[in-house]
Design a protein around this motif. Sequence first.
Motif, mmCIF file in Angstrom:
data_model
loop_
_atom_site.group_PDB
_atom_site.id
_atom_site.type_symbol
_atom_site.label_atom_id
_atom_site.label_comp_id
_atom_site.label_asym_id
_atom_site.label_seq_id
_atom_site.Cartn_x
_atom_site.Cartn_y
_atom_site.Cartn_z
ATOM 1 N N ASP A 115 42.542 43.933 43.576
ATOM 2 C CA ASP A 115 43.952 44.288 43.727
ATOM 3 C C ASP A 115 44.099 45.517 44.623
ATOM 4 O O ASP A 115 45.034 45.619 45.404
ATOM 5 C CB ASP A 115 44.606 44.521 42.366
ATOM 6 C CG ASP A 115 43.708 45.300 41.411
ATOM 7 O OD1 ASP A 115 42.486 45.094 41.448
ATOM 8 O OD2 ASP A 115 44.231 46.115 40.632
ATOM 9 N N GLY A 116 43.134 46.432 44.551
ATOM 10 C CA GLY A 116 43.172 47.579 45.451
ATOM 11 C C GLY A 116 42.860 47.132 46.862
ATOM 12 O O GLY A 116 43.572 47.461 47.816
ATOM 13 N N GLU A 141 40.781 39.327 42.282
ATOM 14 C CA GLU A 141 40.344 39.621 40.926
ATOM 15 C C GLU A 141 41.121 40.871 40.498
ATOM 16 O O GLU A 141 40.759 41.993 40.828
ATOM 17 C CB GLU A 141 38.823 39.817 40.889
ATOM 18 C CG GLU A 141 38.120 38.551 41.418
ATOM 19 C CD GLU A 141 36.597 38.543 41.249
ATOM 20 O OE1 GLU A 141 36.021 37.442 41.262
ATOM 21 O OE2 GLU A 141 35.981 39.620 41.113
ATOM 22 N N ASN A 143 42.705 43.568 38.321
ATOM 23 C CA ASN A 143 42.564 44.325 37.068
ATOM 24 C C ASN A 143 43.502 45.527 37.002
ATOM 25 O O ASN A 143 43.378 46.386 36.147
ATOM 26 C CB ASN A 143 41.107 44.770 36.854
ATOM 27 C CG ASN A 143 40.567 45.506 38.069
ATOM 28 O OD1 ASN A 143 41.330 45.946 38.915
ATOM 29 N ND2 ASN A 143 39.252 45.636 38.151
ATOM 30 N N CYS A 145 43.632 48.109 38.590
ATOM 31 C CA CYS A 145 43.060 49.433 38.853
ATOM 32 C C CYS A 145 41.931 49.327 39.874
ATOM 33 O O CYS A 145 41.549 48.241 40.276
ATOM 34 C CB CYS A 145 42.514 50.041 37.565
ATOM 35 S SG CYS A 145 41.018 49.229 36.969
ATOM 36 N N TYR A 146 41.464 50.481 40.298
ATOM 37 C CA TYR A 146 40.296 50.539 41.169
ATOM 38 C C TYR A 146 39.076 50.689 40.289
ATOM 39 O O TYR A 146 38.756 51.802 39.860
ATOM 40 C CB TYR A 146 40.353 51.761 42.098
ATOM 41 C CG TYR A 146 41.501 51.819 43.073
ATOM 42 C CD1 TYR A 146 42.327 50.722 43.301
ATOM 43 C CD2 TYR A 146 41.753 52.979 43.793
ATOM 44 C CE1 TYR A 146 43.368 50.791 44.217
ATOM 45 C CE2 TYR A 146 42.793 53.060 44.705
ATOM 46 C CZ TYR A 146 43.603 51.966 44.904
ATOM 47 O OH TYR A 146 44.625 52.040 45.798
ATOM 48 N N GLY A 147 38.387 49.591 40.020
ATOM 49 C CA GLY A 147 37.218 49.681 39.165
ATOM 50 C C GLY A 147 36.132 50.553 39.780
ATOM 51 O O GLY A 147 35.657 51.511 39.175
HETATM 52 MG MG LIG Z 1 40.908 46.303 40.944
#
Ligand SMILES: [Mg+2]
Lengths: 354, 614
Positions: A115-116, A141, A143, A145-147
């Motif tokens: 998403d980032g 994918e 989520n 956030c920035y995993g």
């Molecule tokens: Mg992400």
Amino acid sequence: MGNTPTNTPAPAPTPTPKTNRIGLQVVDYRGGKTTLCAGCGHNAISERIIDAMYEMGVQPERVAKLSGIGCSSKSPAYFMNRAHSFNSVHGRMPSIATGAMLANKNLIALGVSGDGDTVSIGAGQFIHLMRRNLPMIYVIEDNGCYGLTKGQFSATADLGSTLKSGVVNDLPPVDTCSLAIQLGATFVGRSFSGDKRQLHTMLKAAIAHRGTVMLDVVSPCVTFNDHEGSTKSYKYMQAHEEPLNEVSFVPSFEEINVDYDPGTTFEVTMHDGSSLRLRKLEQDYDPTDKIQAVRRLMESHEKGEVLTGVFYINAKAPSFIDMLNVTDEPLATLPESVTRPSREVLAKCMDELR
Amino acid sequence: MSTSDVVPQELSGHVGQKRVGVINDMSIQVATVNGSGSQSSNTVLLRSIFQMGVPISGKNLFPSNIAGLPTWYTIRANKDGYIARKKEIDLLIAMNAETAQEDVKSLAAGASVLYDEPLALDKVRDDLIFYAVPYDKLVAAACSEAKLRKLIKNMIYVGVAAQLLGIDFAEVEKAIRKQFLTKVKAATLNLAAAKAGFDYSAANLKKRDPFYIQRMDKTKGKIIVDGNSAAALGCVFAGCTVVTWYPITPSSSLVETMIDYMKEYRVGPDGKATFAIVQAEDELAAIGMVIGAAWAGARSMTATAGPGISLMAEFTGLAYYVEIPAVIWNIQRVGPSTGLPTRTAQGDVLSTAFLSHGDTRHIMLFPDSVSECFTMAQDAFDLAERFQTPVFVMSDLDLGMNNWMSDPFPYPDKPIDRGKVLSKADLEKAGSFARYKDVDGDGVGYRTLPGTDHPAAAYFARGSGHNEKAQYSERPDDFERNMERLNKKFETARSFVPRPEVTGGGKAKIGILAYGTSHWAIIESRDQLSKEHKVETDYLRVLAYPFTREVHDFIERHDRVYVVEQNRDGQMASLLKLDIKPELTPRLRSICHIHGLPIDARSVTDELMMMEGK
Ligand SMILES: [Mg+2]
Ligand SMILES: Cc1ncc(C[n+]2csc(CCOP(=O)(O)OP(=O)(O)O)c2C)c(N)n1
Ligand code: SF4
């Protein structure tokens, strides 16, 4: 992924290994061992990709795996080792994919992004990829956030959702699905990494499509965004997932022997002759109607639901590569006899400049 | 020669009579307004002189504007083949009311001015030769349709100038027909305008300036073309298959011309294209597509200028480390972001050489001429594929967008080199391969293309640390070994890039080193130095980075080496200093020009003499 059996079971008579229609086993579609966190949604998506590719009998060597940067973008290393892969730079995978398809239109391009990677740094390239309707499968994918950089908010984080530290997100999210539909992607849907059946089916249909398939797959980050207050957690998804339709798929190489009721099921004949069936859970929803699709997405968002399923499909629109009218043989391997004009041509050009 | 050397009265008058004065050596400047259609008139004037057999160059000095701002076009005609920009203007054709006064004031005494009568420029100075032309009256008589007059008014000065300079009208007519080819009506109208000017001049203007064009034979068989078109043609013949780009002056015309050529000559009998050209959303995407396409096996390229190069930085580094070919034409222009976008410079040498982050070094080629734009296209693709790395062709606005005379381009004499690519058959023989293994000792590994139908074909392309098998690795030894190999690859490239061109007897103490379009000022300046100052020089023209051995040898052989370039900081000199023995660095002296105009010989000569302390 996951549990390794602790004790080896007694050796059973070795059965002939199961193979798909091109004679390959599931192992032929596997990748390296994942280095992502145990329980990360991204791992489940990799598994679904392996199954879908296997079941569709895709030649792994024809697949080009493409990604940007992020935990999600690492995942192509964990499926289909027999396919070439390009882990490029942050947010720019669409241009790599476009170039690769220009060079070799026979490739099956599978992009995996985060998403980032897609909506923040990569928003520009994402938009133009969707507009071009490049033949490729583009999986986000998602989520929230920035995993990989340890859990900062991304641009798909919902308004009011919180970080583990309690910080509240005060900006509205970007809805990648309505964006993709508006811009020109021709197969748009949302799924959830935990919804095995739906995701698996949507991926198989995606493989049969010629044009841009944009699948936003909610994929919880167990390490940074799976807490109370997150709207991308397993728990939240289990409570709020709202399927728009029930997706089933009959590939072209299988006999179509299940009847369906056109009153309750919407059937789409795909580019390769496969059949995608969307059993209506809502009266009147027409997945070929862009305006309705966007409206429905916005409504469900208002209601706090996470709508999943296939929202929009157009199996007939020409893809970007079709429009370029390039040779049947990939540009990549055209011989010099074709790519270098003759002496006479140069002489003519020189004459024109005299 | 300075115009004031000749006393105008000594000259006889009209064409056909005995000619004394300055023959086939002049510079003409046409001052007009951007968007007024003066481009065709200027091209016709240029071609007319060229058809008279006299070497020429044409330089367009235009504003960053579509219409309305002043623009100047300079034509240099020179019997000795000096076609660099000349500092002094011998004949000014003043068509722009707004700049006319200033244009006239900037002339050296003795120059002549052809002007629109109402501008009354003859009142501005009394040390120039003035020719007044009543353009509006002439154009009204030549064209009955009032609407069209604006379009052909400029062609009148072509006729007047041709008559004054002694150019045969038949040549003007030929040039007009070529210019308007199939547009019959336009050709007729323009011809009428040119003729009106020619006749007016013959009947009313008394020749008082010393300049004449006389027929000679130095342009026979030659072509006139701009560098971007030459580059486009080069790429078409170099087997380029994928072009992705984002418009930016002065590079746009390279791809636009290429589109025309490709559509004409690279479509198969089945009507299908053997190329794909995509206008990307920005330069980040343009270079990304180039890299994606090259990874998948296409001969791919883009063209841009400084601002685009900056945006391509991250991807260029990725291509360097993943080892993917890419051809990038950098048509250099002045300055930052907008800078002086329509002026020329050689200002991106350093930023391009090391573009990106981490340790990166890139191959660069420096064409000096339209003919090298053509030949270096193939060099660039071959080097990019042979060394699996980005290659930059460093042209500039002067070369790319101006008209240059040239011998016709030779048909490529070497086959296309696709570098080390393993096919399915190769893999069947070998069984497996390691993407980044230095098998041949030249630092270059073997690659496979996506889609290769062999279970061992695939490798994982990534910017992050990797070992020889392209597997993820953060091991210090893997990383270091890879860095050393990349360095070795660059060292190997030294002996593969085009060698420099060295001229001079080899005995001189003074060396001149230059590259790209500065070349044209250098050849003229060396003659000036020799003739006017008795200063002999040797000259080395750099064609490529990394520098070959000849470059080092040249510096070693000379006491002082003047590095002439069109930037402020002496970027090539800096790059050389990183490469040569430290004790040689004091020998390098920079002569730098950065004003947006192509460098001229006189400035080089004067500066060199000053630095020589003479
Ligand atoms: Mg992400
Ligand atoms: C140009 C650039 N800026 C920043 C980064 C640092 N960075 C790496 S991954 C990442 C975010 C990834 O987020 P997402 O795409 O959502 O992937 P996830 O890890 O959540 O799967 C960032 C900011 C980078 N690699 N490159
Ligand atoms: S940090 Fe989050 S996104 Fe990254 S691997 Fe772990 S769980 Fe997955």
